[in-house]
Structure formats: structure tokens, C-alpha cells
Design a protein around this motif. Structure first.
Motif: not given
Length: 83
Positions: A12-18, A76-81
Motif C-alpha cells: 500500500q505505501a511502497d510504490p517500488e515494491y508494488r 499502472a500508477d506507481y506513485t505513493t498512495s
């Protein structure tokens, strides 16, 4: 050896991990596609079967793989949620 993450993984909080998680899921999808379809073609050729649906299954699944890849790379949006 599985990839190591330098911090506690949080999808949820880490865009790199996502992003990495989505890429690994895509790699699994490609592997299942390759194993399944190569097995089907092997049986098809070995047994000289008449499977007219086999080409359709390959094509549609390949199209789905393409859409999956486009989603990961372009949509896909990998910015911080914000949670």
C-alpha cells in the motif's frame, strides 16, 4: 534465491515494491502461459490430434499477456498512495 527488499515490504505505501510485485506476477503469468501452451502443442503434435481451438487459445492468451504488459508499463500508477 528470492529478491531481497531493503525495508519491510508494504504494497500500500511502497510504490517500488508494488511495481516489483506486479512485474513478478507478470513473469509468473508468462511462465504459466509458456508451460501450458508448449504442453498442449506437444500433445497436439505427438498424438496428431485435431484441435482447431488450440490456435485460438494461444492467440487470446497471448493477447491477454500483451494487455497485462501494457498495464504494468503504461497504465499502472506507481506513485505513493494516500492512506
Amino acid at each position: 534465491m528470492p529478491p531481497r527488499w531493503p525495508r519491510e515490504p508494504d504494497r500500500q505505501a511502497d510504490p517500488e515494491y508494488r511495481r516489483l510485485d506486479d512485474l513478478m506476477n507478470f513473469a509468473i503469468h508468462v511462465g504459466i502461459y509458456a508451460a501450458t501452451n508448449s504442453g498442449l502443442w506437444f500433445v497436439h503434435i505427438l498424438k496428431s490430434t485435431q484441435w482447431p481451438w488450440l490456435l485460438w487459445v494461444n492467440g487470446i492468451w497471448f493477447g491477454i499477456l500483451g494487455l497485462h504488459f501494457i498495464y504494468i508499463k503504461a497504465i499502472a500508477d506507481y506513485t505513493t498512495s494516500k492512506t
